[in-house]
Scaffold this motif. Structure first.
Motif, PDB file in Angstrom:
ATOM      1  N   PRO A  28       0.833  -1.211   0.000  1.00 48.28           N
ATOM      2  CA  PRO A  28       0.000   0.000   0.000  1.00 48.28           C
ATOM      3  C   PRO A  28       0.870   1.265   0.000  1.00 48.28           C
ATOM      4  N   ASP A  29       0.385   2.329  -0.624  1.00 56.68           N
ATOM      5  CA  ASP A  29       1.087   3.619  -0.555  1.00 56.68           C
ATOM      6  C   ASP A  29       0.763   4.324   0.754  1.00 56.68           C
ATOM      7  N   TYR A  30      -0.429   4.083   1.251  1.00 58.95           N
ATOM      8  CA  TYR A  30      -0.852   4.696   2.510  1.00 58.95           C
ATOM      9  C   TYR A  30      -1.488   3.623   3.377  1.00 58.95           C
ATOM     10  N   HIS A  31      -1.232   3.734   4.668  1.00 56.79           N
ATOM     11  CA  HIS A  31      -1.797   2.763   5.588  1.00 56.79           C
ATOM     12  C   HIS A  31      -2.096   3.457   6.911  1.00 56.79           C
ATOM     13  N   ALA A  32      -3.212   3.125   7.509  1.00 62.19           N
ATOM     14  CA  ALA A  32      -3.475   3.617   8.859  1.00 62.19           C
ATOM     15  C   ALA A  32      -4.343   2.612   9.600  1.00 62.19           C
ATOM     16  N   GLU A  33      -4.227   2.671  10.917  1.00 67.56           N
ATOM     17  CA  GLU A  33      -5.101   1.889  11.773  1.00 67.56           C
ATOM     18  C   GLU A  33      -6.019   2.854  12.494  1.00 67.56           C
ATOM     19  N   GLY A  34      -7.256   2.474  12.638  1.00 71.46           N
ATOM     20  CA  GLY A  34      -8.191   3.330  13.363  1.00 71.46           C
ATOM     21  C   GLY A  34      -8.852   2.576  14.503  1.00 71.46           C
ATOM     22  N   HIS A  35      -9.059   3.269  15.604  1.00 73.50           N
ATOM     23  CA  HIS A  35      -9.717   2.670  16.760  1.00 73.50           C
ATOM     24  C   HIS A  35     -10.833   3.578  17.246  1.00 73.50           C
ATOM     25  N   ASN A  36     -11.922   2.969  17.598  1.00 77.04           N
ATOM     26  CA  ASN A  36     -13.001   3.702  18.264  1.00 77.04           C
ATOM     27  C   ASN A  36     -13.250   3.025  19.607  1.00 77.04           C
ATOM     28  N   PRO A  37     -12.545   3.500  20.644  1.00 76.13           N
ATOM     29  CA  PRO A  37     -12.611   2.821  21.944  1.00 76.13           C
ATOM     30  C   PRO A  37     -14.021   2.786  22.541  1.00 76.13           C
ATOM     31  N   LEU A  38     -14.846   3.763  22.177  1.00 83.26           N
ATOM     32  CA  LEU A  38     -16.204   3.806  22.731  1.00 83.26           C
ATOM     33  C   LEU A  38     -17.006   2.564  22.389  1.00 83.26           C
ATOM     34  N   CYS A  39     -16.764   2.046  21.172  1.00 82.53           N
ATOM     35  CA  CYS A  39     -17.571   0.910  20.720  1.00 82.53           C
ATOM     36  C   CYS A  39     -16.709  -0.339  20.554  1.00 82.53           C
ATOM     37  N   GLY A  40     -15.394  -0.134  20.419  1.00 82.83           N
ATOM     38  CA  GLY A  40     -14.503  -1.272  20.209  1.00 82.83           C
ATOM     39  C   GLY A  40     -14.244  -1.565  18.742  1.00 82.83           C
ATOM     40  N   ASP A  41     -14.570  -0.627  17.861  1.00 83.41           N
ATOM     41  CA  ASP A  41     -14.339  -0.831  16.426  1.00 83.41           C
ATOM     42  C   ASP A  41     -12.862  -0.623  16.102  1.00 83.41           C
ATOM     43  N   GLU A  42     -12.347  -1.474  15.226  1.00 84.57           N
ATOM     44  CA  GLU A  42     -10.960  -1.343  14.782  1.00 84.57           C
ATOM     45  C   GLU A  42     -10.904  -1.544  13.290  1.00 84.57           C
ATOM     46  N   ILE A  43     -10.068  -0.741  12.631  1.00 85.60           N
ATOM     47  CA  ILE A  43      -9.913  -0.898  11.185  1.00 85.60           C
ATOM     48  C   ILE A  43      -8.452  -0.739  10.788  1.00 85.60           C
ATOM     49  N   ASP A  44      -8.038  -1.521   9.823  1.00 80.37           N
ATOM     50  CA  ASP A  44      -6.714  -1.453   9.203  1.00 80.37           C
ATOM     51  C   ASP A  44      -6.964  -1.096   7.754  1.00 80.37           C
ATOM     52  N   LEU A  45      -6.469   0.046   7.326  1.00 74.92           N
ATOM     53  CA  LEU A  45      -6.817   0.541   5.996  1.00 74.92           C
ATOM     54  C   LEU A  45      -5.578   0.651   5.110  1.00 74.92           C
ATOM     55  N   ASP A  46      -5.648   0.081   3.911  1.00 71.87           N
ATOM     56  CA  ASP A  46      -4.560   0.159   2.925  1.00 71.87           C
ATOM     57  C   ASP A  46      -5.067   0.883   1.683  1.00 71.87           C
ATOM     58  N   ILE A  47      -4.222   1.776   1.160  1.00 69.59           N
ATOM     59  CA  ILE A  47      -4.635   2.541  -0.015  1.00 69.59           C
ATOM     60  C   ILE A  47      -3.509   2.591  -1.037  1.00 69.59           C
ATOM     61  N   LYS A  48      -3.870   2.411  -2.279  1.00 62.84           N
ATOM     62  CA  LYS A  48      -2.909   2.525  -3.375  1.00 62.84           C
ATOM     63  C   LYS A  48      -3.304   3.728  -4.218  1.00 62.84           C
ATOM     64  N   VAL A  49      -2.333   4.618  -4.426  1.00 62.27           N
ATOM     65  CA  VAL A  49      -2.593   5.844  -5.181  1.00 62.27           C
ATOM     66  C   VAL A  49      -1.629   5.890  -6.360  1.00 62.27           C
ATOM     67  N   ASN A  50      -2.106   6.226  -7.562  1.00 64.05           N
ATOM     68  CA  ASN A  50      -1.190   6.280  -8.711  1.00 64.05           C
ATOM     69  C   ASN A  50      -0.503   7.641  -8.806  1.00 64.05           C
ATOM     70  N   ASP A  51       0.341   7.806  -9.828  1.00 66.60           N
ATOM     71  CA  ASP A  51       1.150   9.028  -9.951  1.00 66.60           C
ATOM     72  C   ASP A  51       0.298  10.283 -10.141  1.00 66.60           C
ATOM     73  N   ASP A  52      -0.929  10.111 -10.612  1.00 68.90           N
ATOM     74  CA  ASP A  52      -1.799  11.271 -10.791  1.00 68.90           C
ATOM     75  C   ASP A  52      -2.597  11.596  -9.531  1.00 68.90           C
TER      76      ASP A  52
END
Ligand code: ZN
Length: 151
Positions: A28-52
């Motif tokens: 991935p070109d970009y990656h982040a993890e997100g947490h919402n402690p109030l509810c317990g939601d977790e996400i791992d996000l991968d993104i690919k972005v081209n030269d444009d």
């Protein structure tokens, strides 16, 4: 129940049953993890972005409630093909729609599918669930590697 909240329920159920773009990207070109402690939601996000600066691929893994999962799934389908600038604008519109007054009119033209999440305004505890994937996206696009929390 309004037409929008019926649609909202249907879309949440559909995307929970069949999450789109679930998984991870190998480089991935970009990656982040997100947490919402109030509810317990977790996400791992991968993104690919081209030269444009156009988002070519989005994958995520998430654990949590139905709303956070559906929001991640719907977000992924909307982002592919959008520029990073366009996705920032979408985030702002989405954010406004879920945090505005419950009587405020929903901009269904600009929001498209995202308009259904305006239904979440009636459940304030769920706003963070719906917006977690988007906050994670903004964190990823800002710093390339990031941990985002709704707290
Ligand atoms: Zn949640």
């Amino acid at each position: 129940m309004s037409e929008l909240s019926e649609l909202y329920q249907e879309m949440i159920l559909d995307h929970n049953k069949n999450p789109r773009n679930f998984g991870e990207l190998s480089e991935p070109d970009y990656h982040a993890e997100g947490h919402n402690p109030l509810c317990g939601d977790e996400i791992d996000l991968d993104i690919k972005v081209n030269d444009d600066g156009v988002i070519e691929d989005v994958k995520y893994k998430c654990e949590g409630c139905a709303i956070s999962k559906a929001s991640a799934s719907i977000m992924s389908t909307i982002l592919i093909g959008k520029t990073m600038e366009e996705s920032k604008k979408l985030f702002e519109q989405f954010h406004d729609s879920v945090t505005s007054d419950t009587d405020a009119e929903v901009d269904t033209v600009n929001l498209g599918k995202l308009a259904v999440f305006a239904g979440v305004r009636e459940f304030p505890a769920r706003i963070k669930c719906a917006s977690l994937p988007w906050h994670t996206l903004m964190g990823a696009l800002k710093n390339k590697e990031n941990v985002v929390t709704t707290e």
